[in-house]
Design a protein around this motif. Structure first.
Motif, PDB file in Angstrom:
ATOM      1  N   VAL A  20       0.866  -1.173   0.000  1.00  0.00           N
ATOM      2  CA  VAL A  20       0.000   0.000   0.000  1.00  0.00           C
ATOM      3  C   VAL A  20       0.906   1.227   0.000  1.00  0.00           C
ATOM      4  CG1 VAL A  20      -1.750   1.294   1.280  1.00  0.00           C
ATOM      5  CG2 VAL A  20      -1.806  -1.225   1.268  1.00  0.00           C
ATOM      6  N   GLU A  21       0.729   2.084  -0.994  1.00  0.00           N
ATOM      7  CA  GLU A  21       1.553   3.289  -1.128  1.00  0.00           C
ATOM      8  C   GLU A  21       0.787   4.503  -0.633  1.00  0.00           C
ATOM      9  OE1 GLU A  21       4.721   3.771  -2.385  1.00  0.00           O
ATOM     10  OE2 GLU A  21       5.086   1.701  -2.999  1.00  0.00           O
ATOM     11  N   THR A  22       1.428   5.308   0.204  1.00  0.00           N
ATOM     12  CA  THR A  22       0.903   6.607   0.601  1.00  0.00           C
ATOM     13  C   THR A  22       1.977   7.631   0.250  1.00  0.00           C
ATOM     14  OG1 THR A  22       1.780   6.573   2.858  1.00  0.00           O
ATOM     15  CG2 THR A  22      -0.377   5.525   2.512  1.00  0.00           C
ATOM     16  N   GLY A  23       1.751   8.871   0.568  1.00  0.00           N
ATOM     17  CA  GLY A  23       2.721   9.903   0.209  1.00  0.00           C
ATOM     18  C   GLY A  23       4.126   9.651   0.725  1.00  0.00           C
ATOM     19  N   ARG A  28      -4.748   6.000   7.373  1.00  0.00           N
ATOM     20  CA  ARG A  28      -5.501   6.273   6.143  1.00  0.00           C
ATOM     21  C   ARG A  28      -5.238   5.210   5.081  1.00  0.00           C
ATOM     22  NH1 ARG A  28      -4.115  12.683   6.043  1.00  0.00           N
ATOM     23  NH2 ARG A  28      -5.678  13.315   7.571  1.00  0.00           N
ATOM     24  N   GLY A  29      -3.976   4.809   4.949  1.00  0.00           N
ATOM     25  CA  GLY A  29      -3.645   3.755   3.994  1.00  0.00           C
ATOM     26  C   GLY A  29      -4.333   2.445   4.329  1.00  0.00           C
ATOM     27  N   LEU A  30      -4.368   2.099   5.616  1.00  0.00           N
ATOM     28  CA  LEU A  30      -5.036   0.869   6.048  1.00  0.00           C
ATOM     29  C   LEU A  30      -6.547   0.957   5.843  1.00  0.00           C
ATOM     30  CD1 LEU A  30      -2.956   0.136   9.271  1.00  0.00           C
ATOM     31  CD2 LEU A  30      -2.886  -1.152   7.111  1.00  0.00           C
ATOM     32  N   ILE A  31      -7.111   2.145   6.063  1.00  0.00           N
ATOM     33  CA  ILE A  31      -8.545   2.346   5.828  1.00  0.00           C
ATOM     34  C   ILE A  31      -8.863   2.121   4.353  1.00  0.00           C
ATOM     35  CG2 ILE A  31     -10.362   4.111   5.705  1.00  0.00           C
ATOM     36  CD1 ILE A  31      -9.039   5.341   8.265  1.00  0.00           C
ATOM     37  N   MET A  32      -8.099   2.766   3.485  1.00  0.00           N
ATOM     38  CA  MET A  32      -8.354   2.641   2.050  1.00  0.00           C
ATOM     39  C   MET A  32      -8.189   1.193   1.591  1.00  0.00           C
ATOM     40  SD  MET A  32      -9.342   5.621   1.563  1.00  0.00           S
ATOM     41  CE  MET A  32      -9.599   5.718  -0.190  1.00  0.00           C
ATOM     42  N   LYS A  33      -7.179   0.504   2.116  1.00  0.00           N
ATOM     43  CA  LYS A  33      -6.966  -0.908   1.774  1.00  0.00           C
ATOM     44  C   LYS A  33      -8.167  -1.736   2.220  1.00  0.00           C
ATOM     45  CE  LYS A  33      -4.820  -4.932   1.185  1.00  0.00           C
ATOM     46  NZ  LYS A  33      -5.804  -5.855   0.655  1.00  0.00           N
ATOM     47  N   PRO A  42       5.314  -0.320   8.000  1.00  0.00           N
ATOM     48  CA  PRO A  42       5.429   0.970   7.320  1.00  0.00           C
ATOM     49  C   PRO A  42       6.897   1.339   7.102  1.00  0.00           C
ATOM     50  CG  PRO A  42       4.979   1.325   9.633  1.00  0.00           C
ATOM     51  CD  PRO A  42       4.974  -0.161   9.410  1.00  0.00           C
ATOM     52  N   ILE A  43       7.258   1.517   5.850  1.00  0.00           N
ATOM     53  CA  ILE A  43       8.608   1.920   5.492  1.00  0.00           C
ATOM     54  C   ILE A  43       8.558   3.400   5.111  1.00  0.00           C
ATOM     55  CG2 ILE A  43      10.606   1.500   4.002  1.00  0.00           C
ATOM     56  CD1 ILE A  43       9.697  -0.977   5.711  1.00  0.00           C
ATOM     57  N   HIS A  44       9.314   4.227   5.832  1.00  0.00           N
ATOM     58  CA  HIS A  44       9.395   5.648   5.498  1.00  0.00           C
ATOM     59  C   HIS A  44      10.245   5.745   4.238  1.00  0.00           C
ATOM     60  CE1 HIS A  44      10.627   9.912   6.018  1.00  0.00           C
ATOM     61  NE2 HIS A  44       9.374  10.006   6.415  1.00  0.00           N
ATOM     62  N   ARG A  88       4.675  13.568  13.321  1.00  0.00           N
ATOM     63  CA  ARG A  88       4.947  13.972  11.941  1.00  0.00           C
ATOM     64  C   ARG A  88       3.768  13.663  11.021  1.00  0.00           C
ATOM     65  NH1 ARG A  88      10.993  11.884  10.337  1.00  0.00           N
ATOM     66  NH2 ARG A  88      12.007  12.187  12.339  1.00  0.00           N
ATOM     67  N   GLY A  89       2.669  13.183  11.597  1.00  0.00           N
ATOM     68  CA  GLY A  89       1.511  12.813  10.795  1.00  0.00           C
ATOM     69  C   GLY A  89       1.603  11.431  10.180  1.00  0.00           C
ATOM     70  N   LEU A  90       2.626  10.668  10.527  1.00  0.00           N
ATOM     71  CA  LEU A  90       2.834   9.365   9.883  1.00  0.00           C
ATOM     72  C   LEU A  90       1.866   8.298  10.381  1.00  0.00           C
ATOM     73  CD1 LEU A  90       6.723   9.507   9.754  1.00  0.00           C
ATOM     74  CD2 LEU A  90       5.118   9.805   7.841  1.00  0.00           C
ATOM     75  N   ALA A  91       1.472   8.358  11.650  1.00  0.00           N
ATOM     76  CA  ALA A  91       0.468   7.411  12.146  1.00  0.00           C
ATOM     77  C   ALA A  91      -0.861   7.656  11.439  1.00  0.00           C
ATOM     78  CB  ALA A  91       0.311   7.533  13.658  1.00  0.00           C
TER      79      ALA A  91
END
Length: 185
Positions: free
Chosen positions: A7-10, A118-123, A73-75, A110-113
């Protein structure tokens, strides 16, 4: 490496864990780092090996639940594993899944959580069986309650736990069921 899609996020790549990846994580940080080809943030997990072993046991017992357990999650900018998250199994007959997450202390605020959630929700909502997503937090305002609120969750219940004290139960209903669209602040 993994059967499920990343899952890709920003800022993040959420890598779904299959049995092999979970086994590497259980073996230790060095093996996990080499296997994923990433660095690991200090204290990347507070959930610990027990949670990873539990997820592995579930995947081995029910291989059809692959993709419904742990994600790493990989930054992207740092190529750094910064926590873990995911679901507590595949959707129930009622169409619910529960999610959880953690971020290493050095990557907090940093808003990463929020981004990972959000990524998990969309998935989750790509699966038509999912009607709602649940989460639980300690029963007080904290970073997790802020994340869930930003992601559109509503506190629906207070539960008294003998182990953890007051627990808040949160829910996000699939947007089509309430006639809306997921909007994030």
């Amino acid at each position: 490496m993994v059967a499920e899609k990343v899952v890709e996020t920003g800022n993040l790549r959420l890598v779904p864990c299959d049995a092999q990846l979970l086994k590497m994580a259980i073996k230790g940080n060095k093996q996990l780092s080499e296997f994923l080809g990433v660095s690991l943030a200090d204290h990347w997990t507070q959930f610990g090996v027990g949670a990873l072993q539990y997820a592995l046991d579930q995947i081995l017992a029910r291989p059809w639940e692959l993709g419904w357990w742990t994600y790493f999650p990989i930054h992207k900018l740092d190529n750094m594993l910064i926590g873990s998250g995911g679901y507590k199994g595949s959707p129930t007959e009622e169409g619910t899944v529960e999610l959880g997450y953690e971020i290493a202390p050095g990557y907090c605020n940093r808003g990463l959580a929020t981004e990972m959630t959000r990524g998990l929700i969309m998935k989750a909502f790509t699966d038509n069986r999912v009607k709602s997503i649940l989460a639980h937090t300690l029963g007080q305002a904290n970073a997790s309650t802020t994340v869930l609120t930003k992601c559109g969750f509503t506190k629906i219940e207070e539960i008294e736990s003998t182990e953890d004290g007051l627990i808040w139960k949160w829910e996000l209903i699939r947007p089509e069921l309430v006639g809306g669209v997921i909007t994030f602040c």
